[in-house]
Scaffold this active site. Structure first.
Site, PDB file in Angstrom:
ATOM      1  N   LYS A  49       0.474  -0.415  14.954  1.00 32.23           N
ATOM      2  CA  LYS A  49       1.866  -0.517  15.391  1.00 32.23           C
ATOM      3  C   LYS A  49       2.232  -1.723  16.250  1.00 32.23           C
ATOM      4  O   LYS A  49       3.410  -2.034  16.402  1.00 32.23           O
ATOM      5  CB  LYS A  49       2.244   0.746  16.189  1.00 32.23           C
ATOM      6  N   TYR A 105      -9.407   5.642   7.117  1.00 31.69           N
ATOM      7  CA  TYR A 105      -9.631   5.960   8.533  1.00 31.69           C
ATOM      8  C   TYR A 105     -10.679   7.067   8.585  1.00 31.69           C
ATOM      9  O   TYR A 105     -10.473   8.133   7.992  1.00 31.69           O
ATOM     10  CB  TYR A 105      -8.342   6.454   9.190  1.00 31.69           C
ATOM     11  N   TYR A 122       3.776   6.323  10.115  1.00 31.93           N
ATOM     12  CA  TYR A 122       2.941   5.199   9.684  1.00 31.93           C
ATOM     13  C   TYR A 122       3.781   4.122   8.984  1.00 31.93           C
ATOM     14  O   TYR A 122       3.612   2.921   9.233  1.00 31.93           O
ATOM     15  CB  TYR A 122       1.817   5.680   8.756  1.00 31.93           C
ATOM     16  N   HIS A 177       0.845  -1.201   0.000  1.00 26.77           N
ATOM     17  CA  HIS A 177       0.000   0.000   0.000  1.00 26.77           C
ATOM     18  C   HIS A 177       0.874   1.242   0.000  1.00 26.77           C
ATOM     19  O   HIS A 177       1.777   1.379   0.802  1.00 26.77           O
ATOM     20  CB  HIS A 177      -0.923  -0.004   1.219  1.00 26.77           C
ATOM     21  N   PRO A 230      -4.774   0.289  18.548  1.00 21.92           N
ATOM     22  CA  PRO A 230      -4.475  -0.178  17.184  1.00 21.92           C
ATOM     23  C   PRO A 230      -4.579   0.892  16.091  1.00 21.92           C
ATOM     24  O   PRO A 230      -4.267   0.607  14.932  1.00 21.92           O
ATOM     25  CB  PRO A 230      -5.513  -1.287  16.951  1.00 21.92           C
TER      26      PRO A 230
HETATM   27  P1  RFL Z   1       0.986 -12.099  21.159  1.00 22.08           P
HETATM   28  O1  RFL Z   1       0.656 -12.114  19.697  1.00 22.08           O
HETATM   29  O2  RFL Z   1      -0.127 -11.831  22.100  1.00 22.08           O
HETATM   30  O3  RFL Z   1       1.649 -13.514  21.476  1.00 22.08           O
HETATM   31  C1  RFL Z   1       1.884 -13.940  22.799  1.00 22.08           C
HETATM   32  C2  RFL Z   1       1.846 -15.461  22.809  1.00 22.08           C
HETATM   33  O4  RFL Z   1       2.156 -15.908  24.115  1.00 22.08           O
HETATM   34  C3  RFL Z   1       1.271 -16.969  24.445  1.00 22.08           C
HETATM   35  N1  RFL Z   1       1.199 -17.086  25.920  1.00 22.08           N
HETATM   36  C4  RFL Z   1       1.833 -18.050  26.619  1.00 22.08           C
HETATM   37  N2  RFL Z   1       2.625 -19.069  26.231  1.00 22.08           N
HETATM   38  C5  RFL Z   1       3.118 -19.891  27.193  1.00 22.08           C
HETATM   39  N3  RFL Z   1       2.816 -19.759  28.508  1.00 22.08           N
HETATM   40  C6  RFL Z   1       2.034 -18.753  28.950  1.00 22.08           C
HETATM   41  N4  RFL Z   1       1.754 -18.632  30.242  1.00 22.08           N
HETATM   42  C7  RFL Z   1       1.503 -17.831  27.977  1.00 22.08           C
HETATM   43  N5  RFL Z   1       0.691 -16.742  28.055  1.00 22.08           N
HETATM   44  C8  RFL Z   1       0.530 -16.316  26.798  1.00 22.08           C
HETATM   45  C9  RFL Z   1      -0.027 -16.580  23.779  1.00 22.08           C
HETATM   46  O5  RFL Z   1      -0.893 -17.689  23.590  1.00 22.08           O
HETATM   47  C10 RFL Z   1       0.473 -15.996  22.472  1.00 22.08           C
HETATM   48  O6  RFL Z   1       0.561 -16.964  21.453  1.00 22.08           O
HETATM   49  O7  RFL Z   1       2.147 -11.067  21.497  1.00 22.08           O
HETATM   50  P2  RFL Z   1       3.386 -10.528  20.628  1.00 22.08           P
HETATM   51  O8  RFL Z   1       4.136 -11.661  20.021  1.00 22.08           O
HETATM   52  O9  RFL Z   1       4.063  -9.555  21.492  1.00 22.08           O
HETATM   53  O10 RFL Z   1       2.707  -9.766  19.387  1.00 22.08           O
HETATM   54  C11 RFL Z   1       1.983  -8.574  19.581  1.00 22.08           C
HETATM   55  C12 RFL Z   1       0.856  -8.480  18.544  1.00 22.08           C
HETATM   56  O11 RFL Z   1       0.069  -9.655  18.588  1.00 22.08           O
HETATM   57  C13 RFL Z   1      -0.048  -7.250  18.800  1.00 22.08           C
HETATM   58  O12 RFL Z   1       0.711  -6.148  19.219  1.00 22.08           O
HETATM   59  C14 RFL Z   1      -0.818  -6.847  17.523  1.00 22.08           C
HETATM   60  O13 RFL Z   1      -1.759  -7.811  17.163  1.00 22.08           O
HETATM   61  C15 RFL Z   1      -1.515  -5.495  17.727  1.00 22.08           C
HETATM   62  N6  RFL Z   1      -2.316  -5.085  16.563  1.00 22.08           N
HETATM   63  C16 RFL Z   1      -1.734  -4.539  15.438  1.00 22.08           C
HETATM   64  N7  RFL Z   1      -0.388  -4.441  15.336  1.00 22.08           N
HETATM   65  C17 RFL Z   1       0.193  -3.998  14.183  1.00 22.08           C
HETATM   66  O14 RFL Z   1       1.435  -3.914  14.106  1.00 22.08           O
HETATM   67  N8  RFL Z   1      -0.532  -3.607  13.083  1.00 22.08           N
HETATM   68  C18 RFL Z   1      -1.891  -3.668  13.104  1.00 22.08           C
HETATM   69  O15 RFL Z   1      -2.517  -3.378  12.076  1.00 22.08           O
HETATM   70  C19 RFL Z   1      -2.539  -4.114  14.318  1.00 22.08           C
HETATM   71  N9  RFL Z   1      -3.879  -4.202  14.384  1.00 22.08           N
HETATM   72  C20 RFL Z   1      -3.704  -5.242  16.588  1.00 22.08           C
HETATM   73  C21 RFL Z   1      -4.463  -4.770  15.479  1.00 22.08           C
HETATM   74  C22 RFL Z   1      -4.346  -5.859  17.652  1.00 22.08           C
HETATM   75  C23 RFL Z   1      -5.703  -6.009  17.636  1.00 22.08           C
HETATM   76  N10 RFL Z   1      -6.259  -6.699  18.713  1.00 22.08           N
HETATM   77  C24 RFL Z   1      -7.123  -7.798  18.545  1.00 22.08           C
HETATM   78  C25 RFL Z   1      -5.692  -6.517  20.023  1.00 22.08           C
HETATM   79  C26 RFL Z   1      -5.840  -4.892  15.469  1.00 22.08           C
HETATM   80  C27 RFL Z   1      -6.456  -5.481  16.559  1.00 22.08           C
HETATM   81  C28 RFL Z   1      -7.951  -5.549  16.535  1.00 22.08           C
HETATM   82  C1  PHB Z   2      -6.109  -4.294  10.215  1.00 20.37           C
HETATM   83  O1  PHB Z   2      -6.099  -4.494   8.983  1.00 20.37           O
HETATM   84  O2  PHB Z   2      -6.449  -5.167  11.023  1.00 20.37           O
HETATM   85  C2  PHB Z   2      -5.712  -2.965  10.758  1.00 20.37           C
HETATM   86  C3  PHB Z   2      -5.262  -2.009   9.882  1.00 20.37           C
HETATM   87  C4  PHB Z   2      -4.888  -0.750  10.369  1.00 20.37           C
HETATM   88  C5  PHB Z   2      -5.013  -0.489  11.718  1.00 20.37           C
HETATM   89  C6  PHB Z   2      -5.453  -1.460  12.596  1.00 20.37           C
HETATM   90  C7  PHB Z   2      -5.814  -2.705  12.122  1.00 20.37           C
HETATM   91  O3  PHB Z   2      -4.680   0.752  12.172  1.00 20.37           O
END
Ligand code: RFL
Ligand code: PHB
Length: 405
Positions: free
Chosen positions: A301, A204, A389, A76, A297
């Site tokens: 990031k 957005y 971004y 993108h 989110p």
């Molecule tokens: P994770 O992905 O939560 O992974 C942690 C892992 O640890 C396991 N765990 C354990 N394992 C063993 N023993 C235990 N006691 C444990 N407790 C937990 C879990 O099962 C899991 O598998 O953390 P990590 O690796 O730090 O990654 C972080 C990302 O997942 C998170 O920051 C992103 O998803 C945030 N996020 C976004 N980030 C972006 O860079 N770009 C995006 O577009 C973006 N959009 C989002 C998002 C997060 C969202 N939600 C659902 C919170 C959009 C959403 C809606």
């Molecule tokens: C997504 O595609 O899940 C997404 C994209 C941009 C954001 C957050 C989530 O800022």
């Protein structure tokens, strides 16, 4: 029967942070064991982030795990900000010397990293929750297997990559860390649906009924979000209501992009919060990713920050094992936190600019619209948004240069 494993780095969690750390360590000959509480199927199908910063995509490519992303990811070159029923585009390459972002689901990154890990034959234990961590001079962790038996992993270092609700941060005495947090009075209702994206790029939206975001996972699957209450009851959101709310906030009947209802594949509510743990280290235990910090989110990031942390950690561990010099490990927390706080700032800025706040007066709302008008009409302001971004430059690359060569 209980077993005892011995490794250099014990990694708690197989999310993007834990898996990428293991991958980078393997490339420089450092052994690790990954211990994950959930099943492989569960972590591979958890729908979360979708936007990879320029540097994140580059790192996946440079270290040999970007092949499918190159084929299936969507590059993108900008986003649109929509307010007062008009959309204005922010052009990334024009404002950032050619940089772009890649839309590629977090679960796809996770699948690619798990495949790479399995191909090395190095241990990755699924369905084995870690139940205790000893962060002392001779670090160890205990995990429980599917049959309920407990086992020990002894290591030189432990990497707590177990997300916000994990156990690693809890293993640090509370007087050894400072926790900073901010909870927003709203959340996001997110859907994944079988309908083509309404636009080529993400939009957005600041709307009087609340924020909306249209994103995608492919040319046939859309990912969309609506600002909702923090404790929103999903039962109050039948599909029809979601589609009509999206149409309303996007202005589909007023010249805006046309949202077409499709098969709903997933729905969920995510509360919004900001959180930082300082320092991100206690003795030989290092926290990385969501275990150490959460961002709302809106800036896309979270996953990128997780990857940036483990890049710094892998480089520091590599230097330590090569020369015995702990200087980079000692600098780990400070190096990461500089990026973390700048990312908190940007995520907060995007969140404040785009959401409805109950406490906002008409005056506050006008200032918010002025901010949008400014950022979409001043090249200087737009450059700042674009630069953040696509991702601020990654920290020192001394160790990485070797990985690339
Ligand atoms: P994770 O992905 O939560 O992974 C942690 C892992 O640890 C396991 N765990 C354990 N394992 C063993 N023993 C235990 N006691 C444990 N407790 C937990 C879990 O099962 C899991 O598998 O953390 P990590 O690796 O730090 O990654 C972080 C990302 O997942 C998170 O920051 C992103 O998803 C945030 N996020 C976004 N980030 C972006 O860079 N770009 C995006 O577009 C973006 N959009 C989002 C998002 C997060 C969202 N939600 C659902 C919170 C959009 C959403 C809606
Ligand atoms: C997504 O595609 O899940 C997404 C994209 C941009 C954001 C957050 C989530 O800022």
């Amino acid at each position: 029967m209980s077993a005892e494993l011995r490794t250099q780095v014990a990694i708690v969690g197989a999310g993007p942070a834990g898996l990428m750390l293991a991958h980078l360590l393997h490339r420089c000959g450092i052994e690790s064991v990954i211990v994950e509480s959930r099943s492989r199927d569960y972590v591979e199908s958890r729908v979360r982030a979708g936007v990879l910063e320029h540097g994140t995509a580059e790192l996946l490519n440079d270290t040999g795990v970007g092949e499918r992303m190159l084929r299936e990811g969507l590059v993108h070159r900008g986003i649109a900000l929509r307010f007062n029923d008009r959309s204005v585009r922010i052009d990334f390459p024009d404002l950032t010397d050619g940089k772009t972002v890649t839309v590629y689901g977090q679960q796809e990154v996770v699948k690619d990293l798990i495949a790479a890990r399995l191909a090395t034959g190095a241990p990755i234990l699924f369905e084995c929750p870690v139940v205790a961590i000893d962060a002392g001079d001779q670090p160890s962790l205990r995990y429980r297997d599917a049959a309920g038996a407990e086992h020990v992993v002894r290591a030189d270092f432990i990497a707590g990559c177990d997300g916000f609700h994990g156990v690693a941060r809890e293993a640090i005495p509370s007087d050894a860390i400072t926790l900073y947090d901010h909870t927003f009075p709203f959340g996001w209702l997110g859907i994944l649906a079988e309908t083509p994206p309404v636009s080529e790029e993400l939009i957005y939206v600041n709307h009087e009924r609340g924020f909306a975001l249209v994103s995608m996972r492919s040319r046939t699957i859309s990912r969309m979000y609506l600002q909702c209450r923090n404790d929103e009851d999903l039962a109050l959101w039948p599909d029809d209501r979601i589609w009509s709310e999206l149409r309303e906030r996007l202005g589909s009947d007023r010249g805006g992009p046309d949202v077409r209802p499709g098969k709903m594949l997933q729905k969920g509510v995510t509360p919004m919060r900001s959180f930082v743990c300082d320092p991100m280290r206690y003795g030989r235990l290092f926290l990385a990713g969501d275990a150490a910090h959460i961002v709302p989110p809106t800036g896309a990031k979270g996953m990128n920050l997780a990857i940036a942390d483990v890049r710094v950690l892998a480089e520091a561990l590599e230097a330590y094992y090569e020369s015995g010099d702990p200087a980079l490990l000692d600098a780990y927390s400070q190096t990461c936190l500089r990026r973390v706080w700048k990312t908190q700032r940007f995520s907060m800025y995007m969140t404040r600019m785009l959401h409805r706040f109950d406490e906002h007066t008409p005056f506050d709302h006008r200032v918010q619209l002025a901010e949008l008008d400014y950022v979409t009409s001043s090249r200087t302001a737009a450059t700042s948004l674009a630069e953040n971004y696509v991702g601020l430059p990654l920290e020192s690359t001394a160790g990485l240069r070797k990985v690339r060569s």
